[in-house]
Motif scaffolding. Structure first.
Motif, PDB file in Angstrom:
ATOM      1  N   LEU A 459       0.823  -1.211   0.000  1.00 57.63           N
ATOM      2  CA  LEU A 459       0.000   0.000   0.000  1.00 57.63           C
ATOM      3  C   LEU A 459       0.858   1.261   0.000  1.00 57.63           C
ATOM      4  O   LEU A 459       0.447   2.296  -0.549  1.00 57.63           O
ATOM      5  CB  LEU A 459      -0.933   0.000   1.219  1.00 57.63           C
ATOM      6  N   ILE A 468      -8.414   3.567  -3.892  1.00 52.58           N
ATOM      7  CA  ILE A 468      -7.910   2.212  -3.670  1.00 52.58           C
ATOM      8  C   ILE A 468      -9.109   1.292  -3.470  1.00 52.58           C
ATOM      9  O   ILE A 468      -9.947   1.523  -2.587  1.00 52.58           O
ATOM     10  CB  ILE A 468      -6.994   2.143  -2.429  1.00 52.58           C
ATOM     11  N   TYR A 489      -5.147   2.419   8.138  1.00 55.66           N
ATOM     12  CA  TYR A 489      -4.871   2.861   6.761  1.00 55.66           C
ATOM     13  C   TYR A 489      -6.051   3.658   6.217  1.00 55.66           C
ATOM     14  O   TYR A 489      -5.874   4.711   5.572  1.00 55.66           O
ATOM     15  CB  TYR A 489      -4.607   1.654   5.867  1.00 55.66           C
ATOM     16  N   TYR A 490      -7.271   3.199   6.486  1.00 52.83           N
ATOM     17  CA  TYR A 490      -8.470   3.896   6.019  1.00 52.83           C
ATOM     18  C   TYR A 490      -8.543   5.304   6.615  1.00 52.83           C
ATOM     19  O   TYR A 490      -8.782   6.286   5.893  1.00 52.83           O
ATOM     20  CB  TYR A 490      -9.718   3.101   6.395  1.00 52.83           C
ATOM     21  N   GLU A 493      -5.579   7.586   5.162  1.00 53.90           N
ATOM     22  CA  GLU A 493      -5.677   7.949   3.743  1.00 53.90           C
ATOM     23  C   GLU A 493      -6.924   8.775   3.431  1.00 53.90           C
ATOM     24  O   GLU A 493      -6.872   9.664   2.578  1.00 53.90           O
ATOM     25  CB  GLU A 493      -5.644   6.673   2.883  1.00 53.90           C
ATOM     26  N   THR A 494      -8.026   8.479   4.084  1.00 50.21           N
ATOM     27  CA  THR A 494      -9.234   9.288   3.833  1.00 50.21           C
ATOM     28  C   THR A 494      -9.051  10.708   4.362  1.00 50.21           C
ATOM     29  O   THR A 494      -9.638  11.664   3.839  1.00 50.21           O
ATOM     30  CB  THR A 494     -10.475   8.644   4.480  1.00 50.21           C
ATOM     31  N   LYS A 498      -8.278  10.725   0.030  1.00 48.13           N
ATOM     32  CA  LYS A 498      -8.411   9.531  -0.799  1.00 48.13           C
ATOM     33  C   LYS A 498      -9.730   8.820  -0.515  1.00 48.13           C
ATOM     34  O   LYS A 498     -10.351   9.026   0.527  1.00 48.13           O
ATOM     35  CB  LYS A 498      -7.256   8.557  -0.522  1.00 48.13           C
ATOM     36  N   ILE A 500     -11.328   4.966  -0.144  1.00 45.37           N
ATOM     37  CA  ILE A 500     -10.970   3.562   0.097  1.00 45.37           C
ATOM     38  C   ILE A 500     -12.246   2.727   0.049  1.00 45.37           C
ATOM     39  O   ILE A 500     -13.227   3.046   0.741  1.00 45.37           O
ATOM     40  CB  ILE A 500     -10.278   3.373   1.456  1.00 45.37           C
TER      41      ILE A 500
END
Length: 539
Positions: A459, A468, A489-490, A493-494, A498, A500
């Motif tokens: 990732l 993703i 990770y969610y 990244e959000t 981003k 997901i």
């Protein structure tokens, strides 16, 4: 439910039972009794008790445990594996302590059967069982060197006895060797079509005994046979004291665990020989009831014994009556045939056990491991075999299973993680929205604490992507560490803008997501049935 299944198994086992099968059971039972007699006497003495205790144990176990066993081929009696435990109990609590510990172990085994703990053997890998069987075969063979060669050794284990020859010497008795070799060669070259009528082992023992008696050979024999089923030394409920019970809890647990492992592994090995599966729960109930009864007759702990069981199978046993006839044979030996049975040369029985030890190895499985270069299976096989010979049966199984678990974890760590960019042109969609920075991450394999880092590293390579999509169809299981990694990770990244999305999730994995709270954190809108549906909705 267990009783109903037991009755059903009995009906199936004896369906169409005829005189031919009865004769095979009778001959197989007599053969086993001939092999079991010296073993019962020897194990009785080596445990710290006496010969009578060993013989009585074999008789009672043969009658009770055989009829209640989880399969027709299980033959129970005293075994060498119990010697170390029993010797320490005798030293501290005398024989009444052994009797009481045996009763307590029987209760524990009965409870284990009622709680369906017999399924524990399903967690033992096949190579471990094969290694255990080979290890027992080696122990049996090494244990017969004295009788086969007519020599003497010292030590508490097969290896210790073998090493003792360095100081004691190895004076061979030619007569004993001749008898042992005769039985081995006779069994090896005895026509198979005749063996189906009368076991070669039984004929060999009869001929060897007759020759020894006629020629007056100077060889060790079975010796005097005890003549009572109710000796003075047996369990007395009136003599039981609570402080003694409390002190024997540990030894009783050890006896029960060893009895469970030995009996179930004996059943697993024998089941592979016959193709008939052992009812593990019923077997534990049989072992429990038998061990609860044995001490009231002055007996010691009994378990299913691979030596006797394999002899029964190789001799053509058809039903559980083989075990009963084996017990009756021992009973006759005690009361009727004592003078004759006492003349059986130990070298002849050693020959039978040498051949049995060779044949009980699962040669087809061993050849399969080697021919297909299964390194993991071979490693488990040899580790278990060596541990069985050098340590003890309980440790061997624990070590074998542990090695299997470590190898399984190592193999499970080989997870496949691939990432593919979404090609909108190939999908026939123009790049009017500027959504070219999309990637699908395909994960195949168990996602847990060992493999989570591999996913995280992949990732990190997708730092520039705007979307993703996780495709988790190949993920069969997930643990807390992995779910926590996905949640972190969610969130990370959000927060950067981003998007997901999770797709193609197995039901068991989805349940784990729900229990952990990932579904609540992400929301139901972030989960899709497949990647195709994600793309159709977003495009």
């Amino acid at each position: 439910m267990l009783f109903t299944q037991y009755i059903k198994d009995l009906k199936t086992e004896f369906s169409g039972y005829n005189a031919g099968q009865l004769s095979k059971d009778l001959l197989a039972g007599l053969t086993v009794s001939a092999v079991a007699l010296p073993l019962a006497l020897a194990f009785g003495v080596s445990s710290g008790a006496d010969a009578a205790s060993g013989l009585i144990t074999a008789i009672i176990a043969g009658l009770v445990m055989s009829m209640l066993a989880g399969a027709f081929y299980q033959i129970s009696g005293p075994t060498g594996a119990m010697a170390a435990i029993l010797m320490s109990i005798v030293a501290k609590y005398q024989m009444q302590g052994v009797f009481l510990a045996t009763l307590m172990a029987g209760v524990l085994l009965l409870i284990a059967g009622l709680l369906h703990l017999g399924k524990l053997t399903s967690f033992i890998p096949a190579p471990v069982i094969t290694g255990f069987t080979s290890g027992i075969a080696i122990i049996i063979a090494l244990g017969q060197i004295d009788n086969f060669f007519g020599t003497t050794s010292e030590g508490s284990s097969a290896i210790a006895k073998l090493l003792s020859y360095r100081t004691l010497g190895f004076p061979i008795n030619p007569a004993a060797v001749a008898i042992g070799l005769f039985v081995v060669l006779f069994m090896a070259f005895f026509p198979k079509k005749w063996n189906s009528v009368v076991p070669a082992s039984l004929v060999g023992i009869i001929l060897a005994t007759a020759a020894s008696m006629v020629m007056g050979l100077h060889v060790e024999t079975v010796g005097e046979i005890p003549k009572t089923l109710l000796p003075e030394s047996r369990l007395s409920l009136a003599a039981i004291r609570w402080e003694q019970v409390e002190g024997l809890i540990g030894p009783a647990v050890s006896i029960a665990l060893l009895g469970m492992i030995e009996s179930l592994l004996c059943g697993a090995s024998a089941g592979r020989m016959t193709g008939k599966r052992l009812n593990s729960d019923q077997e534990l109930i049989a072992q429990g009831l038998g061990n609860m009864l044995v001490p009231f007759f002055g007996g010691i702990p009994a378990t299913a014994a691979i030596a006797r069981t394999s002899v029964a199978i190789k001799s053509g046993a058809q039903t559980r009556l083989t075990g009963v006839f084996h017990a009756v044979g021992l009973l006759l030996a005690m009361f009727v045939l004592g003078p004759v049975m006492s003349q059986i040369p130990l070298a002849a029985l050693a020959g039978v056990l040498m051949v049995t030890a060779w044949r009980m190895n699962e040669w087809s499985a061993i050849r399969f491991f080697f021919s297909h270069h299964f390194k993991g299976a071979l490693f488990k096989y040899f580790v278990t075999m060596l541990a069985t010979v050098l340590l003890d049966l309980t440790m061997a199984i624990l070590i074998g299973v542990s090695v299997g678990l470590v190898l399984f974890i190592c193999r499970s760590a080989n997870i496949e993680v691939t990432a593919e960019d979404v090609d909108l042109e190939r999908l026939g969609v123009s790049d009017s929205k500027g959504t070219y920075n999309w990637s699908v991450v395909y994960v195949t394999g168990p996602l847990f604490f060992v493999t989570a880092e591999a996913v995280q590293q992949k990732l990190e390579e997708l730092a520039e992507q705007e979307l993703i999509i996780f495709s988790l169809r190949g993920v069969s299981m997930v643990d807390i560490t992995a779910v926590n990694m996905l949640e972190e990770y969610y969130k990370t990244e959000t927060a950067k803008g981003k998007k997901i999305i999770f797709s193609s999730i197995q039901p068991s994995v989805m349940r784990m997501f729900e229990r952990f709270g990932l579904v609540d954190t992400v929301g139901q809108d972030a989960f899709y049935f497949s990647v195709d549906r994600v793309l159709k909705e977003l495009l």
